[in-house]
Design a protein around this motif. Structure first.
Motif, PDB file in Angstrom:
ATOM      1  N   LEU A 188       3.490   5.673  -4.694  1.00 37.26           N
ATOM      2  CA  LEU A 188       2.427   4.844  -3.818  1.00 37.26           C
ATOM      3  C   LEU A 188       3.137   3.516  -3.872  1.00 37.26           C
ATOM      4  N   LYS A 189       3.435   3.033  -4.910  1.00 44.61           N
ATOM      5  CA  LYS A 189       4.356   1.667  -5.245  1.00 44.61           C
ATOM      6  C   LYS A 189       5.316   1.662  -4.062  1.00 44.61           C
ATOM      7  N   GLN A 190       6.201   2.538  -4.140  1.00 47.48           N
ATOM      8  CA  GLN A 190       7.236   2.770  -3.379  1.00 47.48           C
ATOM      9  C   GLN A 190       6.991   2.508  -1.941  1.00 47.48           C
ATOM     10  N   ASN A 191       5.934   3.145  -1.418  1.00 45.31           N
ATOM     11  CA  ASN A 191       5.501   3.249  -0.193  1.00 45.31           C
ATOM     12  C   ASN A 191       4.629   1.927   0.127  1.00 45.31           C
ATOM     13  N   GLY A 192       4.344   1.119  -0.610  1.00 47.97           N
ATOM     14  CA  GLY A 192       3.615  -0.097  -0.309  1.00 47.97           C
ATOM     15  C   GLY A 192       2.328  -0.096  -0.270  1.00 47.97           C
ATOM     16  N   TYR A 193       1.568   0.805  -0.851  1.00 45.16           N
ATOM     17  CA  TYR A 193       0.353   1.110  -0.591  1.00 45.16           C
ATOM     18  C   TYR A 193      -0.341   0.786  -2.254  1.00 45.16           C
ATOM     19  N   PHE A 194       0.248   0.306  -2.977  1.00 46.90           N
ATOM     20  CA  PHE A 194      -0.357   0.076  -4.410  1.00 46.90           C
ATOM     21  C   PHE A 194      -0.117  -1.394  -4.870  1.00 46.90           C
ATOM     22  N   TYR A 195      -1.258  -1.898  -5.366  1.00 47.19           N
ATOM     23  CA  TYR A 195      -0.900  -3.487  -5.454  1.00 47.19           C
ATOM     24  C   TYR A 195      -2.131  -3.601  -6.805  1.00 47.19           C
ATOM     25  N   GLU A 196      -1.413  -4.936  -7.708  1.00 49.06           N
ATOM     26  CA  GLU A 196      -2.369  -5.147  -8.781  1.00 49.06           C
ATOM     27  C   GLU A 196      -3.184  -6.381  -8.610  1.00 49.06           C
ATOM     28  N   GLN A 197      -4.552  -6.023  -8.975  1.00 45.43           N
ATOM     29  CA  GLN A 197      -5.587  -7.457  -8.868  1.00 45.43           C
ATOM     30  C   GLN A 197      -6.632  -7.185 -10.033  1.00 45.43           C
ATOM     31  N   LEU A 203      -5.563   1.146  -4.650  1.00 45.22           N
ATOM     32  CA  LEU A 203      -4.677   2.107  -3.396  1.00 45.22           C
ATOM     33  C   LEU A 203      -5.339   1.267  -2.214  1.00 45.22           C
ATOM     34  N   LYS A 204      -4.280   0.879  -1.251  1.00 47.32           N
ATOM     35  CA  LYS A 204      -4.763   0.142   0.043  1.00 47.32           C
ATOM     36  C   LYS A 204      -5.180   1.235   0.823  1.00 47.32           C
ATOM     37  N   SER A 205      -6.405   1.839   0.340  1.00 50.30           N
ATOM     38  CA  SER A 205      -6.915   2.839   1.479  1.00 50.30           C
ATOM     39  C   SER A 205      -7.744   2.382   2.342  1.00 50.30           C
ATOM     40  N   THR A 206      -7.823   1.104   2.724  1.00 50.78           N
ATOM     41  CA  THR A 206      -8.557   0.635   3.945  1.00 50.78           C
ATOM     42  C   THR A 206      -7.507   0.488   4.819  1.00 50.78           C
ATOM     43  N   ASP A 210     -10.422   3.885   5.271  1.00 53.57           N
ATOM     44  CA  ASP A 210     -11.476   3.836   4.180  1.00 53.57           C
ATOM     45  C   ASP A 210     -12.182   2.433   4.199  1.00 53.57           C
ATOM     46  N   ASP A 211     -13.519   2.512   3.574  1.00 54.31           N
ATOM     47  CA  ASP A 211     -14.525   1.390   3.731  1.00 54.31           C
ATOM     48  C   ASP A 211     -14.111   0.354   2.708  1.00 54.31           C
ATOM     49  N   ARG A 212     -13.259   0.563   1.630  1.00 55.17           N
ATOM     50  CA  ARG A 212     -12.697  -0.181   0.718  1.00 55.17           C
ATOM     51  C   ARG A 212     -11.774   0.290   0.086  1.00 55.17           C
ATOM     52  N   ASP A 213     -10.727  -0.508  -0.577  1.00 52.87           N
ATOM     53  CA  ASP A 213      -9.814  -0.169  -1.440  1.00 52.87           C
ATOM     54  C   ASP A 213     -10.232   0.394  -2.803  1.00 52.87           C
ATOM     55  N   ARG A 214      -9.476   1.437  -3.434  1.00 50.45           N
ATOM     56  CA  ARG A 214      -9.999   2.063  -4.295  1.00 50.45           C
ATOM     57  C   ARG A 214      -9.067   1.832  -5.648  1.00 50.45           C
ATOM     58  N   TYR A 255     -15.870  10.898  -0.516  1.00 54.44           N
ATOM     59  CA  TYR A 255     -14.491  11.430  -0.932  1.00 54.44           C
ATOM     60  C   TYR A 255     -13.645  12.042   0.405  1.00 54.44           C
ATOM     61  N   VAL A 256     -14.334  11.842   1.575  1.00 55.59           N
ATOM     62  CA  VAL A 256     -13.747  12.428   2.699  1.00 55.59           C
ATOM     63  C   VAL A 256     -12.623  11.567   3.195  1.00 55.59           C
ATOM     64  N   SER A 257     -13.142   9.873   3.120  1.00 54.20           N
ATOM     65  CA  SER A 257     -12.151   9.029   3.547  1.00 54.20           C
ATOM     66  C   SER A 257     -11.111   8.778   2.494  1.00 54.20           C
ATOM     67  N   ARG A 258     -11.546   8.735   1.282  1.00 59.95           N
ATOM     68  CA  ARG A 258     -10.554   8.518   0.238  1.00 59.95           C
ATOM     69  C   ARG A 258      -9.519   9.442   0.078  1.00 59.95           C
ATOM     70  N   LEU A 259      -9.824  11.028   0.186  1.00 57.11           N
ATOM     71  CA  LEU A 259      -8.749  11.796   0.029  1.00 57.11           C
ATOM     72  C   LEU A 259      -7.804  11.694   1.110  1.00 57.11           C
ATOM     73  N   LYS A 260      -8.439  11.582   2.479  1.00 55.15           N
ATOM     74  CA  LYS A 260      -7.477  11.227   3.523  1.00 55.15           C
ATOM     75  C   LYS A 260      -6.550   9.974   3.419  1.00 55.15           C
ATOM     76  N   ALA A 261      -7.240   9.073   2.988  1.00 55.52           N
ATOM     77  CA  ALA A 261      -6.325   7.797   2.745  1.00 55.52           C
ATOM     78  C   ALA A 261      -5.213   7.995   1.698  1.00 55.52           C
ATOM     79  N   ALA A 262      -5.632   8.786   0.562  1.00 52.06           N
ATOM     80  CA  ALA A 262      -4.646   9.367  -0.301  1.00 52.06           C
ATOM     81  C   ALA A 262      -3.381   9.951   0.039  1.00 52.06           C
ATOM     82  N   ALA A 263      -3.764  10.932   1.065  1.00 45.51           N
ATOM     83  CA  ALA A 263      -2.556  11.837   1.796  1.00 45.51           C
ATOM     84  C   ALA A 263      -1.849  10.781   2.646  1.00 45.51           C
ATOM     85  N   GLY A 264      -2.283   9.957   3.385  1.00 48.75           N
ATOM     86  CA  GLY A 264      -1.759   8.897   4.051  1.00 48.75           C
ATOM     87  C   GLY A 264      -0.722   7.979   3.536  1.00 48.75           C
ATOM     88  N   ALA A 265      -1.264   7.603   2.339  1.00 47.31           N
ATOM     89  CA  ALA A 265      -0.455   6.643   1.625  1.00 47.31           C
ATOM     90  C   ALA A 265       0.600   7.221   1.065  1.00 47.31           C
TER      91      ALA A 265
END
Length: 467
Positions: A188-197, A203-206, A210-214, A255-265
């Motif tokens: 995920l880090k290599q794909n650019g969909y992971f950040y620290e805050q 996870l950049k699930s939005t 997704d309605d929010r990052d996870r 879980y619907v949107s977050r699982l789909k977002a995880a697959a996309g990321a």
């Protein structure tokens, strides 16, 4: 024939309709099968209850529906892997272990623990096998390890006795022990969909709807639940599955949107993930909801339902309704031996057909060489046309993930069979001679018997020869 301006009447010859019977009988066990999912490798995950207690009614619904859906999709050519995700990692398992330890010590159930006779049973069984268990320095871990194994063996036995078995039992903890979670996070880090805050990793699930990052790694360094989900998606797709279906409970809409977002990321098509949500089930007695199980303490379980209405009654009651709706199961209805009980009504139609086949064998009557153009009554036609709908019903059930369509079809077919049986002479009367119509109707009985047998099999219930 022309029937006035703009109208033409078309009549089919009786033998055109009757030829369907010949086709169906020739197809035999293959009748109703299709190829709409041919070549698809589908991972079907269902039940996946935590090994912290017996399976409740919601999980039982998925045990019946998931197994039936797997059968329906296989009948359309799919290669289906039935999978149980074994949640043996996290806080719920710790609460389970603390509850067992307290029961073994004779102490009250912890405030956030699990109650019910099954906790005392498991704790007692551990002590019977390991009398010095309480004296171990890591007693809680000891009770956790052995308690989880015992609980899961009970779950697997309950499911097996219910007619539901799995190809894969996947341990959540293995994702952490094998390093799969760390590898997925790195991807995920290599794909650019992971950040620290704020000290946590997100996870950049939005980016995928997704309605929010996870939060994946919490600020205390511990993994959030979704961390295992992400690694699990990677594992499923890595095993060659091109569609992963999750069958989850009513409280899992998020879980619907977050699982789909995880697959996309992770770099996969989000449509590789499909989530089905099942609503709650209530058990009724005398019109009132049964609230508590004697064994589980707080919920009604799979074993409670089977004790009340039997395996076939329980499975059929759960399969025959859309999972989108809350389901009430009335014990009085489903335990009765009357036509008001849907499974009794369907199985009785099957046994009627079976008794006709047996009687025909005794009389030496066969449908070989039958002239199916003789099947010309309205009830003959109604039964032929109803049977002919079976392949279309199966195809729709697989495409829409709705095995209840097959169950409802079985009820419709059973109704036609009962009417056909009551009003159409099928075999010669005692002392009478075999006539061509008898051979034709016996062929129609064979076609109906094959179809109803297959329909009951797809629903995961038995087709009894006698009742």
């Amino acid at each position: 024939t022309v029937a006035g301006p703009g109208f033409v009447n078309i009549r089919l010859a009786a033998d055109a309709q009757g030829e369907l019977v010949r086709t169906i009988v020739a197809a035999g066990e293959d009748f109703g099968r299709g190829d709409s999912l041919a070549g698809k490798r589908i991972n079907l995950e269902f039940v996946s209850a935590n090994p912290t207690g017996p399976i409740h009614l919601g999980g039982t619904r998925w045990a019946a529906v998931g197994d039936a859906l797997g059968r329906v999709m296989e009948a359309q050519g799919a290669q289906v892997t039935r999978e149980y995700y074994f949640n043996d990692h996290g806080e719920q398992i710790d609460r389970f272990a603390r509850s067992l330890l307290a029961a073994a010590k004779g102490e009250p159930t912890p405030e956030d623990g699990y109650g019910g006779e099954y906790i005392n049973d498991i704790a007692g069984e551990i002590l019977a096998h390991y009398p010095n268990a309480l004296g171990k320095s890591d007693a809680q871990e000891f009770f956790r390890s052995h308690g989880v194994d015992m609980m899961f063996e009970h779950i697997k036995k309950s499911l097996h006795d219910f007619g539901t078995d799995f190809d894969v039992y996947f341990h959540e903890n293995s994702l952490f022990e094998s390093g799969a979670v760390e590898r997925s996070i790195e991807k995920l880090k290599q794909n650019g969909y992971f950040y620290e805050q704020d000290g946590a990793w997100w996870l950049k699930s939005t980016d995928f709807g997704d309605d929010r990052d996870r939060v994946v790694i919490k600020s205390d360094g511990n993994a959030a639940y979704i961390a295992g989900d992400i690694a699990y998606i990677e594992d499923k797709i890595g095993r060659g599955h091109d569609l992963c279906i999750y069958m989850l409970g009513a409280d899992h809409h998020g879980y619907v949107s977050r699982l789909k977002a995880a697959a996309g990321a992770l770099g996969y098509d989000p449509d590789t993930i499909e989530v089905l949500i099942g609503q709650m089930v209530n058990l009724l007695k005398d019109g009132q909801a049964v609230r508590m199980s004697k064994r589980a303490g707080t919920v009604i379980t799979l074993d409670d339902l089977v004790d009340a209405v039997g395996v076939d009654g329980a499975r059929y009651a759960l399969v025959r309704s859309s999972t989108d709706t809350t389901l009430d199961i009335d014990i009085a209805v489903w335990a009765s031996k009357s036509n008001g009980n849907p499974i009794y009504y369907v199985q009785y139609a099957y046994t009627r057909l079976n008794s006709l086949k047996e009687k025909a064998a005794r009389l030496g009557v066969s449908f070989e060489g039958a002239d199916y153009s003789l099947l010309s009554t309205e009830l003959d036609g109604e039964l032929i046309r109803t049977i002919a709908e079976f392949p279309k019903v199966n195809k729709a059930a697989a495409a829409l993930r709705e095995p209840h369509r097959v169950a409802r079809y079985c009820e419709e077919l059973a109704g036609v069979i009962h009417r056909f049986y009551a009003h159409n002479p099928i075999l010669p009367k005692a002392g009478g001679e075999e006539q061509p119509i008898h051979k034709a109707r016996l062929g129609l009985v064979e076609a109906a018997w094959l179809t109803l047998s297959k329909g009951l099999h797809l629903c995961g219930v038995s087709a009894p020869d006698h009742m």
